[in-house]
Design a protein around this motif. Sequence first.
Motif, PDB file in Angstrom:
ATOM      1  N   GLY A   1       9.493  -2.263  12.847  1.00 15.67           N
ATOM      2  CA  GLY A   1       9.034  -3.616  12.560  1.00 15.67           C
ATOM      3  C   GLY A   1       7.757  -3.707  11.753  1.00 15.67           C
ATOM      4  O   GLY A   1       7.176  -4.786  11.607  1.00 15.67           O
ATOM      5  N   PHE A   2       7.289  -2.597  11.202  1.00  9.75           N
ATOM      6  CA  PHE A   2       6.076  -2.592  10.395  1.00  9.75           C
ATOM      7  C   PHE A   2       6.379  -2.920   8.934  1.00  9.75           C
ATOM      8  O   PHE A   2       7.461  -2.636   8.433  1.00  9.75           O
ATOM      9  N   GLU A   3       5.392  -3.487   8.265  1.00  7.48           N
ATOM     10  CA  GLU A   3       5.451  -3.719   6.830  1.00  7.48           C
ATOM     11  C   GLU A   3       4.069  -3.493   6.248  1.00  7.48           C
ATOM     12  O   GLU A   3       3.057  -3.497   6.972  1.00  7.48           O
ATOM     13  N   ALA A   4       4.030  -3.249   4.952  1.00  5.35           N
ATOM     14  CA  ALA A   4       2.748  -3.069   4.275  1.00  5.35           C
ATOM     15  C   ALA A   4       2.842  -3.688   2.897  1.00  5.35           C
ATOM     16  O   ALA A   4       3.913  -3.735   2.286  1.00  5.35           O
ATOM     17  N   GLU A   5       1.725  -4.151   2.407  1.00  3.48           N
ATOM     18  CA  GLU A   5       1.689  -4.796   1.096  1.00  3.48           C
ATOM     19  C   GLU A   5       0.726  -4.064   0.186  1.00  3.48           C
ATOM     20  O   GLU A   5      -0.448  -3.864   0.522  1.00  3.48           O
ATOM     21  N   PHE A   6       1.201  -3.672  -0.966  1.00  2.00           N
ATOM     22  CA  PHE A   6       0.399  -3.018  -1.993  1.00  2.00           C
ATOM     23  C   PHE A   6      -0.247  -4.093  -2.855  1.00  2.00           C
ATOM     24  O   PHE A   6       0.444  -4.917  -3.445  1.00  2.00           O
ATOM     25  N   LYS A   7      -1.567  -4.088  -2.902  1.00  2.00           N
ATOM     26  CA  LYS A   7      -2.303  -5.027  -3.756  1.00  2.00           C
ATOM     27  C   LYS A   7      -3.166  -4.211  -4.711  1.00  2.00           C
ATOM     28  O   LYS A   7      -4.243  -3.725  -4.348  1.00  2.00           O
ATOM     29  N   ARG A   8      -2.689  -4.113  -5.929  1.00  2.00           N
ATOM     30  CA  ARG A   8      -3.385  -3.286  -6.915  1.00  2.00           C
ATOM     31  C   ARG A   8      -4.783  -3.828  -7.200  1.00  2.00           C
ATOM     32  O   ARG A   8      -5.731  -3.055  -7.312  1.00  2.00           O
ATOM     33  N   SER A   9      -4.922  -5.135  -7.261  1.00  2.00           N
ATOM     34  CA  SER A   9      -6.221  -5.726  -7.607  1.00  2.00           C
ATOM     35  C   SER A   9      -7.282  -5.426  -6.557  1.00  2.00           C
ATOM     36  O   SER A   9      -8.476  -5.399  -6.854  1.00  2.00           O
ATOM     37  N   GLN A  10      -6.833  -5.205  -5.328  1.00  2.00           N
ATOM     38  CA  GLN A  10      -7.777  -4.916  -4.245  1.00  2.00           C
ATOM     39  C   GLN A  10      -7.748  -3.444  -3.833  1.00  2.00           C
ATOM     40  O   GLN A  10      -8.459  -3.056  -2.908  1.00  2.00           O
ATOM     41  N   SER A  11      -6.909  -2.656  -4.504  1.00  2.66           N
ATOM     42  CA  SER A  11      -6.742  -1.241  -4.130  1.00  2.66           C
ATOM     43  C   SER A  11      -6.497  -1.113  -2.635  1.00  2.66           C
ATOM     44  O   SER A  11      -7.109  -0.284  -1.946  1.00  2.66           O
ATOM     45  N   SER A  12      -5.604  -1.946  -2.141  1.00  2.79           N
ATOM     46  CA  SER A  12      -5.355  -1.946  -0.701  1.00  2.79           C
ATOM     47  C   SER A  12      -3.873  -1.762  -0.399  1.00  2.79           C
ATOM     48  O   SER A  12      -3.001  -2.056  -1.234  1.00  2.79           O
ATOM     49  N   PHE A  13      -3.630  -1.309   0.790  1.00  2.00           N
ATOM     50  CA  PHE A  13      -2.253  -1.097   1.279  1.00  2.00           C
ATOM     51  C   PHE A  13      -2.316  -1.295   2.787  1.00  2.00           C
ATOM     52  O   PHE A  13      -2.235  -0.369   3.570  1.00  2.00           O
TER      53      PHE A  13
END
Lengths: 114, 116
Positions: free
Chosen positions: A62-74
């Motif tokens: 049930g996990f998910e993750a979001e890649f945000k290039r502008s914030q260098s976050s995952f």
Amino acid sequence: AQSVTQPDIHITVSEGASLELRCNYSYGATPYLFWYVQSPGQGLQLLLKYFSGDTLVQGIKGFEAEFKRSQSSFNLRKPSVHWSDAAEYFCAVAAYSSASKIIFGSGTRLSIRP
Amino acid sequence: EPEVTQTPSHQVTQMGQEVILRCVPISNHLYFYWYRQILGQKVEFLVSFYNNEISEKSEIFDDQFSVERPDGSNFTLKIRSTKLEDSAMYFCASSEAPGAGANVLTFGAGSRLTVL
């Protein structure tokens, strides 16, 4: 050189509450990104990975993750945690050019409050 | 589900002794790795191995370390003369194809080494 930062060493959430574990990476190109979970006495189990395409990736349990290039976050998310989710969570990055090397963050320990 | 198995789960040794940690990778995997995690620190890459030779190693993997695939199933990590700072959890991993970036590594449960 690649690096991964997990700013939260330890997080406690109540069972049924939502969860977000933070991860920031440093890499000059598009990275390969991973979240692993380590339960006591267990190995590192892959929760999910991002290589390309849709920036919101679904994983196991049930996990998910979001890649945000502008914030260098995952960042890793779960809408409702279960007591069995208590574990250590590692964010990791690998370079396209690397044959072998995964760079791990220092981990976030998740505790679940009954 | 196929898994990577590691033995022993915990080994205690005296400083200066030789230690061999053993791993049985997933049977159809061709690429093998060792990582380690010193208590309270990050999981660190040590070495990767393919076709009976080291393909990449980190600066941690000095002359005290060696790896071997002695037969068709085992993959070993040898520490020639252990030091206190070798105390750590050692993880073996394997993958079907090369490139940690593009292919999934399956990790074992780890071997905890304690050097006294």
